[in-house]
Enzyme design. Structure first.
Site, PDB file in Angstrom:
ATOM      1  N   TYR A  49       0.823  -1.216   0.000  1.00 27.22           N
ATOM      2  CA  TYR A  49       0.000   0.000   0.000  1.00 27.22           C
ATOM      3  C   TYR A  49       0.859   1.270   0.000  1.00 27.22           C
ATOM      4  O   TYR A  49       0.354   2.365  -0.220  1.00 27.22           O
ATOM      5  CB  TYR A  49      -0.961   0.039   1.204  1.00 27.22           C
ATOM      6  CG  TYR A  49      -1.878  -1.154   1.337  1.00 27.22           C
ATOM      7  CD1 TYR A  49      -2.154  -1.992   0.258  1.00 27.22           C
ATOM      8  CD2 TYR A  49      -2.485  -1.458   2.563  1.00 27.22           C
ATOM      9  CE1 TYR A  49      -2.986  -3.093   0.390  1.00 27.22           C
ATOM     10  CE2 TYR A  49      -3.322  -2.559   2.704  1.00 27.22           C
ATOM     11  CZ  TYR A  49      -3.558  -3.375   1.616  1.00 27.22           C
ATOM     12  OH  TYR A  49      -4.374  -4.464   1.766  1.00 27.22           O
ATOM     13  N   LEU A 189     -17.865  -4.132   1.831  1.00 25.92           N
ATOM     14  CA  LEU A 189     -19.042  -3.436   1.282  1.00 25.92           C
ATOM     15  C   LEU A 189     -19.189  -3.713  -0.212  1.00 25.92           C
ATOM     16  O   LEU A 189     -19.986  -3.066  -0.901  1.00 25.92           O
ATOM     17  CB  LEU A 189     -18.906  -1.925   1.500  1.00 25.92           C
ATOM     18  CG  LEU A 189     -18.742  -1.473   2.952  1.00 25.92           C
ATOM     19  CD1 LEU A 189     -18.442   0.020   3.023  1.00 25.92           C
ATOM     20  CD2 LEU A 189     -19.996  -1.802   3.769  1.00 25.92           C
ATOM     21  N   ILE A 227     -12.817  -4.724   7.360  1.00 21.53           N
ATOM     22  CA  ILE A 227     -11.965  -3.531   7.232  1.00 21.53           C
ATOM     23  C   ILE A 227     -12.505  -2.657   6.098  1.00 21.53           C
ATOM     24  O   ILE A 227     -11.880  -2.534   5.041  1.00 21.53           O
ATOM     25  CB  ILE A 227     -10.489  -3.929   6.987  1.00 21.53           C
ATOM     26  CG1 ILE A 227     -10.389  -5.087   5.970  1.00 21.53           C
ATOM     27  CG2 ILE A 227      -9.803  -4.304   8.280  1.00 21.53           C
ATOM     28  CD1 ILE A 227      -8.970  -5.329   5.457  1.00 21.53           C
ATOM     29  N   SER A 230     -12.709   3.812   3.332  1.00 30.86           N
ATOM     30  CA  SER A 230     -13.347   5.024   2.856  1.00 30.86           C
ATOM     31  C   SER A 230     -12.313   6.132   2.842  1.00 30.86           C
ATOM     32  O   SER A 230     -11.491   6.232   3.744  1.00 30.86           O
ATOM     33  CB  SER A 230     -14.528   5.419   3.739  1.00 30.86           C
ATOM     34  OG  SER A 230     -15.104   6.592   3.209  1.00 30.86           O
ATOM     35  N   ARG A 235     -18.163   9.065   5.937  1.00 31.02           N
ATOM     36  CA  ARG A 235     -18.510   7.659   5.718  1.00 31.02           C
ATOM     37  C   ARG A 235     -17.656   6.739   6.589  1.00 31.02           C
ATOM     38  O   ARG A 235     -18.115   5.716   7.081  1.00 31.02           O
ATOM     39  CB  ARG A 235     -18.368   7.306   4.226  1.00 31.02           C
ATOM     40  CG  ARG A 235     -19.526   7.858   3.398  1.00 31.02           C
ATOM     41  CD  ARG A 235     -19.538   7.313   1.993  1.00 31.02           C
ATOM     42  NE  ARG A 235     -18.508   7.897   1.150  1.00 31.02           N
ATOM     43  CZ  ARG A 235     -18.609   9.058   0.521  1.00 31.02           C
ATOM     44  NH1 ARG A 235     -19.721   9.764   0.621  1.00 31.02           N
ATOM     45  NH2 ARG A 235     -17.624   9.517  -0.221  1.00 31.02           N
ATOM     46  N   ASN A 239     -19.286   4.137   9.176  1.00 29.06           N
ATOM     47  CA  ASN A 239     -18.984   2.702   9.129  1.00 29.06           C
ATOM     48  C   ASN A 239     -18.571   2.148  10.490  1.00 29.06           C
ATOM     49  O   ASN A 239     -18.477   0.936  10.655  1.00 29.06           O
ATOM     50  CB  ASN A 239     -17.884   2.414   8.097  1.00 29.06           C
ATOM     51  CG  ASN A 239     -18.337   2.711   6.681  1.00 29.06           C
ATOM     52  OD1 ASN A 239     -19.534   2.849   6.432  1.00 29.06           O
ATOM     53  ND2 ASN A 239     -17.403   2.830   5.759  1.00 29.06           N
TER      54      ASN A 239
HETATM   55  P1  A2P Z   1     -15.513   6.511  -0.394  1.00 28.37           P
HETATM   56  O1  A2P Z   1     -14.032   6.298  -0.221  1.00 28.37           O
HETATM   57  O2  A2P Z   1     -15.814   7.662  -1.298  1.00 28.37           O
HETATM   58  O3  A2P Z   1     -16.250   6.543   0.926  1.00 28.37           O
HETATM   59  P2  A2P Z   1     -14.922  -1.703   0.199  1.00 28.37           P
HETATM   60  O4  A2P Z   1     -14.382  -1.443   1.563  1.00 28.37           O
HETATM   61  O5  A2P Z   1     -15.969  -2.746   0.138  1.00 28.37           O
HETATM   62  O6  A2P Z   1     -13.809  -1.913  -0.821  1.00 28.37           O
HETATM   63  O7  A2P Z   1     -15.687  -0.384  -0.270  1.00 28.37           O
HETATM   64  C1  A2P Z   1     -14.995   0.813  -0.504  1.00 28.37           C
HETATM   65  C2  A2P Z   1     -15.851   1.687  -1.366  1.00 28.37           C
HETATM   66  O8  A2P Z   1     -17.107   1.916  -0.719  1.00 28.37           O
HETATM   67  C3  A2P Z   1     -15.250   3.028  -1.621  1.00 28.37           C
HETATM   68  O9  A2P Z   1     -15.568   3.368  -2.950  1.00 28.37           O
HETATM   69  C4  A2P Z   1     -15.967   3.952  -0.657  1.00 28.37           C
HETATM   70  O10 A2P Z   1     -16.056   5.228  -1.209  1.00 28.37           O
HETATM   71  C5  A2P Z   1     -17.311   3.315  -0.524  1.00 28.37           C
HETATM   72  N1  A2P Z   1     -17.893   3.466   0.797  1.00 28.37           N
HETATM   73  C6  A2P Z   1     -17.272   3.255   1.979  1.00 28.37           C
HETATM   74  N2  A2P Z   1     -18.139   3.456   3.000  1.00 28.37           N
HETATM   75  C7  A2P Z   1     -19.325   3.789   2.438  1.00 28.37           C
HETATM   76  C8  A2P Z   1     -20.596   4.108   2.976  1.00 28.37           C
HETATM   77  N3  A2P Z   1     -20.815   4.122   4.272  1.00 28.37           N
HETATM   78  N4  A2P Z   1     -21.585   4.430   2.099  1.00 28.37           N
HETATM   79  C9  A2P Z   1     -21.363   4.436   0.760  1.00 28.37           C
HETATM   80  N5  A2P Z   1     -20.179   4.126   0.187  1.00 28.37           N
HETATM   81  C10 A2P Z   1     -19.169   3.803   1.028  1.00 28.37           C
END
Ligand code: A2P
Length: 278
Positions: A49, A189, A227, A230, A235, A239
């Site tokens: 990362y 997510l 994990i 965001s 957000r 979460n």
């Molecule tokens: P963002 O960074 O703009 O919040 P995952 O962890 O499943 O890979 O998901 C990450 C994605 O989900 C990112 O694009 C993030 O966008 C978005 N995301 C994270 N938390 C939320 C939330 N509570 N509602 C909507 N989208 C979210």
């Protein structure tokens, strides 16, 4: 406050942590400081990362005591091989300014390299030396987990895999449960793709929560460690606010029906694809 999952070695891990994959180095310190401020006490990192130094800086500056934050890192397959893994762990510890990791993982098995068993032996050695408290893997299929167990007798405490409502991997989860391996979910997510699904929107409205909060609550009630990522402070805070309500059987039935099997997979498979170096 996140609930805890327990490893087979007795160590406990917060079920809800903050993942820093894909966060640019220049944004990382502020996001991790924000996450610690919001109550997250587990940070999931990896050398690939390229933001371990910035995570280390945030941990150092935070009011949260260093020992209260559970820190994970992972070794990238291009650093596999016994001696290389030992070296990579020392480098990550230096970058993150930790004396030991709470958890250290092999990032991908990449069987074509033929090095994951030897690299697992290096993790066993790092644990003996006290440089890592618990050892596990990421993106391993059951047959690869079985090979580690057969060849070393040491069972990974955790396997971190892509898992979300569209890709539920029940057979793999069952294998983990049978072997006392905690299931940790990346992209819990589903990279936000499932959050617009009618079923989840409906369940969210019923509980006065967001679809993301529903998915995370569903993951946690099954004992999974999540994990969510965001890059947005609001957000990221949302979460973490996933407790205080319970799904009912009808909610669970509807979420179970969202599984698309392999068609739901969103991430790469580095068993099949060339490994990036950055
Ligand atoms: P963002 O960074 O703009 O919040 P995952 O962890 O499943 O890979 O998901 C990450 C994605 O989900 C990112 O694009 C993030 O966008 C978005 N995301 C994270 N938390 C939320 C939330 N509570 N509602 C909507 N989208 C979210």
């Amino acid at each position: 406050m996140s609930k805890l999952a327990e490893f087979s070695d007795g160590q406990k891990i917060p079920q809800l942590g903050f993942g820093v994959a894909g966060i640019l180095p220049e944004d990382t310190q502020a996001m991790v400081e924000g996450a610690l401020g919001a109550g997250y006490l587990m940070i999931d990192n990896a050398s690939i990362y390229k933001n371990e130094v910035e995570v280390g800086r945030a941990l150092e500056r935070s009011d949260v005591a260093a020992g209260d934050v559970f820190v994970t890192s992972k070794v990238w397959p291009l650093d596999y091989g016994f001696d290389n893994v030992i070296k990579a762990c020392h480098k990550s510890l230096g970058d993150l300014r930790r004396e030991a990791f709470d958890l250290y993982l092999l990032h991908w098995p990449v069987p074509s390299l033929g090095l994951y068993v030897e690299s697992w032996k290096a993790l066993i050695e790092l644990q003996k030396q006290g440089l890592v408290k618990s050892i596990g893997v990421s993106n391993f299929y059951p047959e690869q987990l079985q090979k580690l167990i057969d060849e070393t007798g040491v069972v990974p405490v955790i396997n971190q895999i892509e898992l979300h409502p569209y890709y539920q991997r029940r057979a793999e989860k069952k294998f983990h449960d049978e072997h006392n391996i905690v299931t940790q979910c990346w992209s819990p997510l589903g990279r936000a793709t499932c959050l617009l699904d009618d079923a989840l929107v409906g369940i969210a409205a019923k509980h006065d929560k967001t679809p993301a909060q529903i998915v995370l609550n569903w993951q946690i009630e099954q004992g999974n460690v999540v994990i969510p990522r965001s890059r947005n402070m609001g957000r990221m805070q949302q979460n973490f606010d996933v407790y205080g309500f319970e799904l009912d059987d009808e909610d669970r039935r509807q979420i179970a029906a969202l599984d698309k099997g392999l068609d739901g997979r969103l991430g790469e498979d580095f068993d099949l694809k060339e490994l990036p170096n950055d």
